[in-house]
Design an enzyme around this catalytic site. Structure first.
Site, mmCIF file in Angstrom:
data_model
loop_
_atom_site.group_PDB
_atom_site.id
_atom_site.type_symbol
_atom_site.label_atom_id
_atom_site.label_comp_id
_atom_site.label_asym_id
_atom_site.label_seq_id
_atom_site.Cartn_x
_atom_site.Cartn_y
_atom_site.Cartn_z
ATOM 1 N N HIS A 37 0.841 -1.210 0.000
ATOM 2 C CA HIS A 37 0.000 0.000 0.000
ATOM 3 C C HIS A 37 0.877 1.262 0.000
ATOM 4 O O HIS A 37 0.590 2.232 -0.696
ATOM 5 C CB HIS A 37 -0.890 0.040 1.254
ATOM 6 N N GLU A 149 -0.957 -3.669 -9.003
ATOM 7 C CA GLU A 149 -1.099 -4.666 -10.070
ATOM 8 C C GLU A 149 -1.296 -6.079 -9.529
ATOM 9 O O GLU A 149 -1.611 -6.983 -10.300
ATOM 10 C CB GLU A 149 0.115 -4.629 -10.998
ATOM 11 N N LYS A 150 -1.107 -6.273 -8.218
ATOM 12 C CA LYS A 150 -1.342 -7.618 -7.678
ATOM 13 C C LYS A 150 -2.783 -8.047 -7.958
ATOM 14 O O LYS A 150 -3.048 -9.185 -8.311
ATOM 15 C CB LYS A 150 -1.062 -7.671 -6.166
ATOM 16 N N SER A 186 0.322 -8.779 0.885
ATOM 17 C CA SER A 186 -1.141 -8.794 0.943
ATOM 18 C C SER A 186 -1.573 -8.764 2.395
ATOM 19 O O SER A 186 -0.895 -9.332 3.262
ATOM 20 C CB SER A 186 -1.665 -10.080 0.283
#
Length: 280
Positions: A37, A149-150, A186
């Protein structure tokens, strides 16, 4: 850093900064923040005068109520991290600030992007994503908005929603940030055990192999090899596909004039992990 806890304070803040001619960059989140982030805000800081975050766990994009219940809530830590990063303001709305008429998604025509991959496994998910992102973009009125883009399919869906709704904002994709092991950062990684976290490198390592195999093998041969890798692991492969980057449609043959991306979704116990990699 300003903490804006309702729509009115946000609107006043935005109006003031727009009147001053400030260029606004924005990246919405569901909290449980990590360095992935932070990379969005670092990019935003380079290209804007004012950088705004939002933290809102959006109920309408969860197919499984348990997933929503289990989603990590780390607001105090998130706010400290945002302040340290140099974000100017963070919007922390309540559900009625986003859904004044109740928790209901709008329905969108995403030109079929929502029928591929995640769309097959999570019906209604992208309508939930489109609804919350459209509402946040309308409220924040940024010049630029940043997404990782994940979640490549989500990025494509948001670009399509902005195109269809003609919102005056430029959408930027920011490359996936990875842990030293290669595991894509994540919020869900918080739910992995130490052992699962180590073993989860199988996803990134497999994508690297696919990138090599892409040069010499057929799609069918690559799929067989990937399925074999996961059969011999502690991870359950939900799907592996190679898709056209523009349409997200699965391909069974490589055309020289097209760009392709490999997508993997796998379960470590009950934790669903997703990753992807550009191949050409």
């Amino acid at each position: 850093m300003k903490i804006l806890r309702n729509k009115k304070t946000l609107v006043d803040y935005i109006e003031r900064h727009r009147e001053m001619g400030k260029k606004i960059g924005f990246a919405p989140t569901m909290g449980a923040l990590h360095l992935g982030h932070i990379s969005l805000y670092e990019q935003a800081k380079k290209e804007n005068d004012e950088v705004i975050s939002s933290i809102f766990i959006n109920p309408t994009q969860f197919n499984n109520p348990e997933d929503f219940e289990n989603y990590p809530q780390t607001l105090e830590d998130d706010l400290k991290l945002l302040e340290k990063t140099g974000v100017d303001a963070v919007y922390v709305p309540k559900a009625f600030d986003i859904y004044p008429e109740g928790l209901k998604s709008k329905h969108y025509d995403f030109d079929g992007l929502d029928n591929e991959m995640e769309g097959k496994y999570r019906p209604g998910h992208f309508d939930g994503v489109g609804t919350v992102v459209e509402e946040l973009l309308r409220q924040v009125q940024p010049h630029n908005a940043y997404f990782g883009e994940k979640d490549y399919q989500q990025l494509a869906i948001i670009k399509k929603m902005v195109e269809k709704t003609k919102l005056p904002v430029k959408i930027h994709g920011v490359p996936t940030l990875r842990e030293n092991s290669g595991l894509a950062m994540s919020s869900r990684n918080l739910r992995l055990t130490e052992k699962q976290r180590k073993e989860a490198t199988i996803i990134y390592e497999t994508l690297l192999k696919v990138k090599e195999w892409f040069k010499v093998l057929s799609v069918k041969e690559i799929k067989e090899r990937v399925e074999k890798i996961f059969k011999e692991s502690n991870f359950e492969l939900e799907y592996f596909i190679i898709a056209d980057e523009k349409t997200l449609k699965e391909t069974d043959f490589f055309h020289k004039d097209k760009s392709y991306r490999a997508f993997i979704v796998a379960y470590a116990g009950e934790v669903r992990l997703i990753d992807n990699m550009h191949l050409n």
